[in-house]
Design an enzyme around this catalytic site. Structure first.
Site, PDB file in Angstrom:
ATOM      1  N   HIS A  68       0.848  -1.200   0.000  1.00 53.42           N
ATOM      2  CA  HIS A  68       0.000   0.000   0.000  1.00 53.42           C
ATOM      3  C   HIS A  68       0.879   1.244   0.000  1.00 53.42           C
ATOM      4  O   HIS A  68       1.708   1.447   0.873  1.00 53.42           O
ATOM      5  CB  HIS A  68      -0.938  -0.017   1.208  1.00 53.42           C
ATOM      6  CG  HIS A  68      -1.994  -1.082   1.103  1.00 53.42           C
ATOM      7  ND1 HIS A  68      -2.374  -1.877   2.165  1.00 53.42           N
ATOM      8  CD2 HIS A  68      -2.724  -1.503   0.039  1.00 53.42           C
ATOM      9  CE1 HIS A  68      -3.309  -2.721   1.768  1.00 53.42           C
ATOM     10  NE2 HIS A  68      -3.550  -2.515   0.477  1.00 53.42           N
ATOM     11  N   GLU A  71       1.708   3.775   3.016  1.00 53.17           N
ATOM     12  CA  GLU A  71       2.229   3.235   4.273  1.00 53.17           C
ATOM     13  C   GLU A  71       3.757   3.270   4.252  1.00 53.17           C
ATOM     14  O   GLU A  71       4.436   2.255   4.186  1.00 53.17           O
ATOM     15  CB  GLU A  71       1.670   1.818   4.480  1.00 53.17           C
ATOM     16  CG  GLU A  71       0.153   1.841   4.552  1.00 53.17           C
ATOM     17  CD  GLU A  71      -0.546   0.493   4.383  1.00 53.17           C
ATOM     18  OE1 GLU A  71      -1.762   0.494   4.188  1.00 53.17           O
ATOM     19  OE2 GLU A  71       0.127  -0.556   4.453  1.00 53.17           O
ATOM     20  N   ARG A 126      -3.509   4.617  -1.891  1.00 51.87           N
ATOM     21  CA  ARG A 126      -3.327   3.262  -1.302  1.00 51.87           C
ATOM     22  C   ARG A 126      -3.027   2.200  -2.370  1.00 51.87           C
ATOM     23  O   ARG A 126      -2.154   1.349  -2.172  1.00 51.87           O
ATOM     24  CB  ARG A 126      -4.612   2.899  -0.571  1.00 51.87           C
ATOM     25  CG  ARG A 126      -4.707   1.427  -0.097  1.00 51.87           C
ATOM     26  CD  ARG A 126      -6.036   1.175   0.587  1.00 51.87           C
ATOM     27  NE  ARG A 126      -6.368  -0.212   0.792  1.00 51.87           N
ATOM     28  CZ  ARG A 126      -6.148  -0.884   1.916  1.00 51.87           C
ATOM     29  NH1 ARG A 126      -5.549  -0.295   2.939  1.00 51.87           N
ATOM     30  NH2 ARG A 126      -6.516  -2.141   2.034  1.00 51.87           N
ATOM     31  N   ASN A 143      -3.856  -5.827  -1.972  1.00 47.67           N
ATOM     32  CA  ASN A 143      -4.129  -6.725  -0.861  1.00 47.67           C
ATOM     33  C   ASN A 143      -5.570  -7.230  -0.856  1.00 47.67           C
ATOM     34  O   ASN A 143      -6.059  -7.713   0.159  1.00 47.67           O
ATOM     35  CB  ASN A 143      -3.806  -6.055   0.475  1.00 47.67           C
ATOM     36  CG  ASN A 143      -3.297  -7.066   1.502  1.00 47.67           C
ATOM     37  OD1 ASN A 143      -2.803  -8.131   1.136  1.00 47.67           O
ATOM     38  ND2 ASN A 143      -3.433  -6.741   2.771  1.00 47.67           N
ATOM     39  N   ARG A 144      -6.256  -7.063  -1.987  1.00 45.54           N
ATOM     40  CA  ARG A 144      -7.570  -7.672  -2.226  1.00 45.54           C
ATOM     41  C   ARG A 144      -7.573  -8.402  -3.575  1.00 45.54           C
ATOM     42  O   ARG A 144      -8.616  -8.829  -4.047  1.00 45.54           O
ATOM     43  CB  ARG A 144      -8.674  -6.604  -2.256  1.00 45.54           C
ATOM     44  CG  ARG A 144      -8.814  -5.776  -0.989  1.00 45.54           C
ATOM     45  CD  ARG A 144      -9.264  -6.584   0.230  1.00 45.54           C
ATOM     46  NE  ARG A 144      -9.507  -5.726   1.392  1.00 45.54           N
ATOM     47  CZ  ARG A 144      -8.555  -5.298   2.213  1.00 45.54           C
ATOM     48  NH1 ARG A 144      -7.284  -5.654   2.012  1.00 45.54           N
ATOM     49  NH2 ARG A 144      -8.835  -4.512   3.243  1.00 45.54           N
ATOM     50  N   HIS A 196       2.739  -3.707   6.796  1.00 42.88           N
ATOM     51  CA  HIS A 196       1.803  -2.616   6.525  1.00 42.88           C
ATOM     52  C   HIS A 196       1.836  -1.612   7.671  1.00 42.88           C
ATOM     53  O   HIS A 196       2.557  -1.783   8.650  1.00 42.88           O
ATOM     54  CB  HIS A 196       0.375  -3.168   6.413  1.00 42.88           C
ATOM     55  CG  HIS A 196       0.144  -4.004   5.196  1.00 42.88           C
ATOM     56  ND1 HIS A 196      -0.615  -3.590   4.133  1.00 42.88           N
ATOM     57  CD2 HIS A 196       0.587  -5.252   4.853  1.00 42.88           C
ATOM     58  CE1 HIS A 196      -0.653  -4.529   3.211  1.00 42.88           C
ATOM     59  NE2 HIS A 196       0.070  -5.550   3.623  1.00 42.88           N
ATOM     60  N   SER A 197       1.044  -0.567   7.536  1.00 43.99           N
ATOM     61  CA  SER A 197       0.737   0.326   8.666  1.00 43.99           C
ATOM     62  C   SER A 197      -0.671   0.839   8.469  1.00 43.99           C
ATOM     63  O   SER A 197      -1.206   0.692   7.364  1.00 43.99           O
ATOM     64  CB  SER A 197       1.729   1.496   8.705  1.00 43.99           C
ATOM     65  OG  SER A 197       1.387   2.487   7.731  1.00 43.99           O
ATOM     66  N   TYR A 248     -10.553  -6.487  10.472  1.00 47.19           N
ATOM     67  CA  TYR A 248     -11.832  -6.513   9.748  1.00 47.19           C
ATOM     68  C   TYR A 248     -11.775  -7.634   8.702  1.00 47.19           C
ATOM     69  O   TYR A 248     -10.707  -8.169   8.406  1.00 47.19           O
ATOM     70  CB  TYR A 248     -12.127  -5.170   9.063  1.00 47.19           C
ATOM     71  CG  TYR A 248     -10.939  -4.439   8.488  1.00 47.19           C
ATOM     72  CD1 TYR A 248     -10.575  -3.170   8.956  1.00 47.19           C
ATOM     73  CD2 TYR A 248     -10.141  -5.005   7.487  1.00 47.19           C
ATOM     74  CE1 TYR A 248      -9.484  -2.484   8.437  1.00 47.19           C
ATOM     75  CE2 TYR A 248      -9.037  -4.328   6.979  1.00 47.19           C
ATOM     76  CZ  TYR A 248      -8.714  -3.069   7.450  1.00 47.19           C
ATOM     77  OH  TYR A 248      -7.615  -2.397   6.953  1.00 47.19           O
ATOM     78  N   GLU A 270       0.904  -4.775  11.139  1.00 47.42           N
ATOM     79  CA  GLU A 270       0.514  -3.377  11.035  1.00 47.42           C
ATOM     80  C   GLU A 270       1.407  -2.609  12.006  1.00 47.42           C
ATOM     81  O   GLU A 270       1.311  -2.804  13.218  1.00 47.42           O
ATOM     82  CB  GLU A 270      -0.963  -3.178  11.420  1.00 47.42           C
ATOM     83  CG  GLU A 270      -1.957  -3.688  10.395  1.00 47.42           C
ATOM     84  CD  GLU A 270      -2.386  -2.604   9.414  1.00 47.42           C
ATOM     85  OE1 GLU A 270      -1.507  -1.833   8.983  1.00 47.42           O
ATOM     86  OE2 GLU A 270      -3.571  -2.534   9.074  1.00 47.42           O
TER      87      GLU A 270
HETATM   88  N1  LIG Z   1      -4.634  -9.883   4.361  1.00 45.83           N
HETATM   89  C1  LIG Z   1      -5.438  -9.036   5.209  1.00 45.83           C
HETATM   90  C2  LIG Z   1      -4.766  -8.756   6.542  1.00 45.83           C
HETATM   91  C3  LIG Z   1      -5.643  -7.842   7.359  1.00 45.83           C
HETATM   92  C4  LIG Z   1      -5.875  -6.478   6.720  1.00 45.83           C
HETATM   93  C5  LIG Z   1      -4.564  -5.768   6.490  1.00 45.83           C
HETATM   94  C6  LIG Z   1      -4.771  -4.312   6.052  1.00 45.83           C
HETATM   95  C7  LIG Z   1      -3.438  -3.672   5.868  1.00 45.83           C
HETATM   96 SE1  LIG Z   1      -3.589  -1.813   5.405  1.00 45.83          SE
HETATM   97  C8  LIG Z   1      -5.555  -4.217   4.742  1.00 45.83           C
HETATM   98  O1  LIG Z   1      -5.089  -4.788   3.738  1.00 45.83           O
HETATM   99  O2  LIG Z   1      -6.633  -3.623   4.768  1.00 45.83           O
HETATM  100 ZN   LIG Z   2      -1.712  -1.799   4.087  1.00 38.57          ZN
HETATM  101 ZN   LIG Z   3      -3.107  -0.937   7.427  1.00 40.18          ZN
END
Ligand SMILES: NCCCCC[C@@H](C[SeH])C(=O)O
Ligand SMILES: [Zn+2]
Ligand SMILES: [Zn+2]
Length: 308
Positions: A68, A71, A126, A143-144, A196-197, A248, A270
């Site tokens: 991201h 971060e 991001r 990350n999705r 991440h952060s 979440y 994080e």
């Molecule tokens: N692979 C998901 C781990 C939990 C969420 C991590 C955060 C890092 Se900004 C995200 O991707 O929203």
């Molecule tokens: Zn992140």
């Molecule tokens: Zn994060």
């Protein structure tokens, strides 16, 4: 002086220069691997750190930073960690044991296009900077974008949203490059870390579902021990637990996908802080944030070495 270098944020060109210099200056420990390129054709370089024995270790661990763009503490940690490992290998017992037991693959900036964009245009960006024909906005949340309950609840199918899942799993060159590398090294990779952060958490699978991982208790124990050590040495609190209930629901994540690939020790860190500065963590906080992350990394890596 080099100490100052590691206590500030660096623009992308600077990081590429640092990758070249580090590889050139430490050929006995560092090898650079090109694993692919970004949407805007920037190289994705992985640094392979090996103990001087270079015993062709059968085991390895992976650390990625900068998924991201905003971060900034994340790439700062990967760079700081490589410098720490090179500087203290064969001098400090725990990092020496880690490198003698496992090669360490470090991807300092997984999303170079997005990172560049935060320096030139929008500090709070991001996602990556890909553009899919017909989409109204650029950028996919890398990350999705992995194939783990892809595009279900906790991500968005709308291109303009911050958690846009992409056209299909691994639709992005950056996530495809990482997935290809992990697939081709799945026999030796024993530990996956994604940095991440912010919010100071040590997370493990699953985030894509509330279902517990098969080795949930083991992962929880490693994360708990890591959080305890951070508290003990740095008096700072990190929460820990399975991602879905600790932070979440977040499907399509690299850690869940790596776990399902077979890398049974998989974590997302994080880093600092808890929200006072958030993504805009001032450079003065870099050393402490990195030392806390290092303590977490060492605790988990040493635990995994004992188990595998
Ligand atoms: N692979 C998901 C781990 C939990 C969420 C991590 C955060 C890092 Se900004 C995200 O991707 O929203
Ligand atoms: Zn992140
Ligand atoms: Zn994060």
């Amino acid at each position: 002086s080099s100490v100052l270098y590691y206590e500030r944020y660096h623009p992308l060109e600077d990081i590429y220069h640092w990758i070249n210099k580090t590889t050139h200056d430490h050929p006995e420990m560092v090898e650079v691997i090109l694993i692919g390129s970004s949407f805007e054709k920037r190289p994705l370089f992985v640094l392979k750190l090996s103990g001087k024995g270079r015993s062709q270790s059968k085991r390895a661990m992976w650390i990625d930073c900068g998924i991201h763009a905003r971060e900034w503490i994340s790439p700062a940690f990967c760079i700081w960690f490589v410098h720490y490992a090179i500087t203290y290998y064969s001098k400090v017992p725990d990092i020496t044991e880690i490198l003698d037991s496992m090669d360490v693959y470090v991807l300092p900036v997984m999303n170079p296009d997005g990172y560049k964009y935060t320096w030139t245009t929008n500090r709070m960006w991001r996602k990556n900077r890909s553009w899919h024909p017909g989409n109204y906005c650029p950028g996919t949340d890398l990350n999705r974008n992995f194939d783990a309950n892809w595009c279900t609840e906790g991500s968005s199918s709308r291109a303009c949203d911050e958690t846009y899942c992409g056209l299909f799993p691994e639709s992005e060159p950056e996530s495809e490059a990482v997935a290809n590398f992990l697939r081709s090294h799945k026999q030796t990779l024993k530990l996956y870390l994604s940095i991440h952060s912010y919010s100071q958490m040590l997370l493990f699978p699953f985030s894509c579902t509330y279902q517990e991982a098969s080795n949930h208790d083991e992962l929880n124990e490693l994360a708990q021990e890591a959080a305890q050590n951070i508290r003990r040495y740095y008096r700072n609190n990190y929460r820990y637990g399975a991602g879905a209930k600790t932070i979440y629901l977040a499907p399509g994540g690299s850690d869940d996908w790596a776990y399902n690939l077979g890398i049974k020790y998989s974590f997302t860190f994080e880093l600092q802080d808890r929200g006072r500065y958030g993504f805009l963590l001032p450079p003065e906080f870099i050393p402490k944030a990195c030392k806390e992350a290092l303590t977490g990394l060492k605790t988990i890596a040493l635990g995994v070495i004992k188990k595998t």
